[in-house]
Design a protein around this motif. Sequence first.
Motif, PDB file in Angstrom:
ATOM      1  N   GLU A   3       0.840  -1.206   0.000  1.00  0.00           N
ATOM      2  CA  GLU A   3       0.000   0.000   0.000  1.00  0.00           C
ATOM      3  C   GLU A   3       0.873   1.252   0.000  1.00  0.00           C
ATOM      4  OE1 GLU A   3      -2.662  -0.540   3.263  1.00  0.00           O
ATOM      5  OE2 GLU A   3      -4.097  -1.675   2.032  1.00  0.00           O
ATOM      6  N   ARG A   4       1.941   1.247   0.781  1.00  0.00           N
ATOM      7  CA  ARG A   4       2.877   2.380   0.771  1.00  0.00           C
ATOM      8  C   ARG A   4       3.474   2.556  -0.616  1.00  0.00           C
ATOM      9  NH1 ARG A   4       7.592   0.522   3.850  1.00  0.00           N
ATOM     10  NH2 ARG A   4       7.902  -0.561   1.878  1.00  0.00           N
ATOM     11  N   ASP A   5       3.915   1.449  -1.225  1.00  0.00           N
ATOM     12  CA  ASP A   5       4.548   1.536  -2.543  1.00  0.00           C
ATOM     13  C   ASP A   5       3.563   2.023  -3.601  1.00  0.00           C
ATOM     14  OD1 ASP A   5       6.870   0.602  -1.406  1.00  0.00           O
ATOM     15  OD2 ASP A   5       6.553  -1.480  -2.039  1.00  0.00           O
ATOM     16  N   LEU A   6       2.310   1.576  -3.530  1.00  0.00           N
ATOM     17  CA  LEU A   6       1.334   1.994  -4.537  1.00  0.00           C
ATOM     18  C   LEU A   6       1.100   3.496  -4.480  1.00  0.00           C
ATOM     19  CD1 LEU A   6      -0.643   1.282  -6.779  1.00  0.00           C
ATOM     20  CD2 LEU A   6      -2.380   0.857  -5.015  1.00  0.00           C
ATOM     21  N   VAL A   7       0.940   4.054  -3.288  1.00  0.00           N
ATOM     22  CA  VAL A   7       0.737   5.504  -3.167  1.00  0.00           C
ATOM     23  C   VAL A   7       1.956   6.251  -3.696  1.00  0.00           C
ATOM     24  CG1 VAL A   7       0.416   7.407  -1.541  1.00  0.00           C
ATOM     25  CG2 VAL A   7      -0.891   5.295  -1.257  1.00  0.00           C
ATOM     26  N   ASP A   8       3.145   5.804  -3.328  1.00  0.00           N
ATOM     27  CA  ASP A   8       4.381   6.455  -3.773  1.00  0.00           C
ATOM     28  C   ASP A   8       4.515   6.398  -5.291  1.00  0.00           C
ATOM     29  OD1 ASP A   8       6.889   7.556  -3.994  1.00  0.00           O
ATOM     30  OD2 ASP A   8       7.941   5.890  -3.033  1.00  0.00           O
ATOM     31  N   PHE A   9       4.355   5.197  -5.879  1.00  0.00           N
ATOM     32  CA  PHE A   9       4.561   5.039  -7.321  1.00  0.00           C
ATOM     33  C   PHE A   9       3.435   5.662  -8.142  1.00  0.00           C
ATOM     34  CE2 PHE A   9       7.159   0.977  -6.331  1.00  0.00           C
ATOM     35  CZ  PHE A   9       8.220   1.770  -5.927  1.00  0.00           C
ATOM     36  N   PHE A  10       2.221   5.671  -7.596  1.00  0.00           N
ATOM     37  CA  PHE A  10       1.135   6.305  -8.334  1.00  0.00           C
ATOM     38  C   PHE A  10       1.327   7.823  -8.353  1.00  0.00           C
ATOM     39  CE2 PHE A  10      -3.551   7.465  -8.739  1.00  0.00           C
ATOM     40  CZ  PHE A  10      -3.586   7.200 -10.096  1.00  0.00           C
ATOM     41  N   TYR A  11       1.819   8.371  -7.273  1.00  0.00           N
ATOM     42  CA  TYR A  11       2.150   9.800  -7.259  1.00  0.00           C
ATOM     43  C   TYR A  11       3.211  10.107  -8.319  1.00  0.00           C
ATOM     44  CZ  TYR A  11       4.125  14.228  -5.710  1.00  0.00           C
ATOM     45  OH  TYR A  11       4.590  15.521  -5.668  1.00  0.00           O
ATOM     46  N   ARG A  12       4.240   9.269  -8.397  1.00  0.00           N
ATOM     47  CA  ARG A  12       5.280   9.465  -9.415  1.00  0.00           C
ATOM     48  C   ARG A  12       4.691   9.361 -10.823  1.00  0.00           C
ATOM     49  NH1 ARG A  12      10.637   8.269  -7.042  1.00  0.00           N
ATOM     50  NH2 ARG A  12      10.344   7.599  -4.881  1.00  0.00           N
ATOM     51  N   PHE A  13       3.740   8.424 -11.002  1.00  0.00           N
ATOM     52  CA  PHE A  13       3.057   8.268 -12.289  1.00  0.00           C
ATOM     53  C   PHE A  13       2.330   9.557 -12.666  1.00  0.00           C
ATOM     54  CE2 PHE A  13      -0.990   7.055 -14.440  1.00  0.00           C
ATOM     55  CZ  PHE A  13      -0.487   6.442 -15.578  1.00  0.00           C
ATOM     56  N   ILE A  14       1.665  10.182 -11.706  1.00  0.00           N
ATOM     57  CA  ILE A  14       0.939  11.440 -11.962  1.00  0.00           C
ATOM     58  C   ILE A  14       1.910  12.539 -12.374  1.00  0.00           C
ATOM     59  CG2 ILE A  14      -0.509  13.233 -10.931  1.00  0.00           C
ATOM     60  CD1 ILE A  14      -1.541  11.037  -8.996  1.00  0.00           C
ATOM     61  N   VAL A  15       3.011  12.656 -11.651  1.00  0.00           N
ATOM     62  CA  VAL A  15       3.994  13.701 -11.944  1.00  0.00           C
ATOM     63  C   VAL A  15       4.596  13.508 -13.338  1.00  0.00           C
ATOM     64  CG1 VAL A  15       6.257  14.618 -11.289  1.00  0.00           C
ATOM     65  CG2 VAL A  15       4.529  14.155  -9.525  1.00  0.00           C
ATOM     66  N   ARG A  16       4.943  12.261 -13.671  1.00  0.00           N
ATOM     67  CA  ARG A  16       5.567  11.991 -14.976  1.00  0.00           C
ATOM     68  C   ARG A  16       4.617  12.263 -16.128  1.00  0.00           C
ATOM     69  NH1 ARG A  16       7.616   7.334 -12.424  1.00  0.00           N
ATOM     70  NH2 ARG A  16       6.048   6.064 -13.481  1.00  0.00           N
ATOM     71  N   ARG A  17       3.318  11.978 -15.941  1.00  0.00           N
ATOM     72  CA  ARG A  17       2.355  12.190 -17.025  1.00  0.00           C
ATOM     73  C   ARG A  17       2.328  13.653 -17.463  1.00  0.00           C
ATOM     74  NH1 ARG A  17      -2.571  12.139 -16.722  1.00  0.00           N
ATOM     75  NH2 ARG A  17      -3.122  11.291 -18.742  1.00  0.00           N
ATOM     76  N   ASP A  18       2.444  14.553 -16.523  1.00  0.00           N
ATOM     77  CA  ASP A  18       2.336  15.980 -16.824  1.00  0.00           C
ATOM     78  C   ASP A  18       3.690  16.655 -16.994  1.00  0.00           C
ATOM     79  OD1 ASP A  18      -0.417  15.800 -16.700  1.00  0.00           O
ATOM     80  OD2 ASP A  18      -0.495  16.266 -14.564  1.00  0.00           O
ATOM     81  N   GLY A  19       4.787  15.881 -16.873  1.00  0.00           N
ATOM     82  CA  GLY A  19       6.111  16.488 -16.967  1.00  0.00           C
ATOM     83  C   GLY A  19       6.250  17.634 -15.986  1.00  0.00           C
ATOM     84  N   ASN A  20       5.828  17.378 -14.754  1.00  0.00           N
ATOM     85  CA  ASN A  20       5.707  18.434 -13.751  1.00  0.00           C
ATOM     86  C   ASN A  20       6.979  18.546 -12.912  1.00  0.00           C
ATOM     87  OD1 ASN A  20       4.955  20.118 -11.683  1.00  0.00           O
ATOM     88  ND2 ASN A  20       3.002  19.107 -11.275  1.00  0.00           N
TER      89      ASN A  20
END
Length: 258
Positions: free
Chosen positions: A46-63
Amino acid sequence: MSRIAKSEVNAAFEWAAAQITEAGGRDGITSRAEIRRKIAELTGAERDLVDFFYRFIVRRDGNPSERVDRGDIEAALKAAREQLVAAFDTNDNGLSADEVAAMPPLGRLAVKVARHRQRSGEELSLHFEALAFNLVLDDFGTELTNEHFLSFHAPAQLESLNAHSFIATLGLKTDDPKDRIARIESAADFFRRLVDHHTPGQTAQAVALAQAMQSTLADLHVYILGQDPEGGPIHPVYIVGVAPDGSLAGLRARVRWS
């Protein structure tokens, strides 16, 4: 390992999205520092999913600022449902072990979290019985009236359910007319008739039962036992499928044929 419904994997992504949103507080913007504090409260997958999904969001927008708002989260959640989950359920009947293996790491992580958060087959069967309270089985030409549904659960480690695995799981004796399968039917057809049979006040209850069983059980079918007429007038009916833990779960009732 049994199939897992897309809805369960989507629910894991939705849970992770909610954690990210919650971490942002009142301003609705979540920073990397806030995510670090949030994941410090979590453990394991659960910790890893929140961490990696956040990274997924950031990468999608090149933020480069690594700050995401609710719009970013919702857009990423939509993409995850479509690209990381639905795209791999090639036959739209839940994700098999091979389909899960083909998913990218983030999708597989969501599956892992979904399995951790699932109810056992035994818990599901009791939940279905509660949903079926006051519904009756008036189908298949039965002569019984007010036949209610009871929970059914059988421990197993099933990959899929068919006539052979059903017989093996229940330990049926095929040389006994009472144990022979008389009919197998689509659960979708059965639930459609169940909804039609009940009064408008109970329609929502029947629909809720159908949705709960169809979204959590793989290979869901109706099995009626007892060769006619050698098996006698009373025939057990099982509305069952494979639960996430591989066990056989669902409901049971009876029909009577003269």
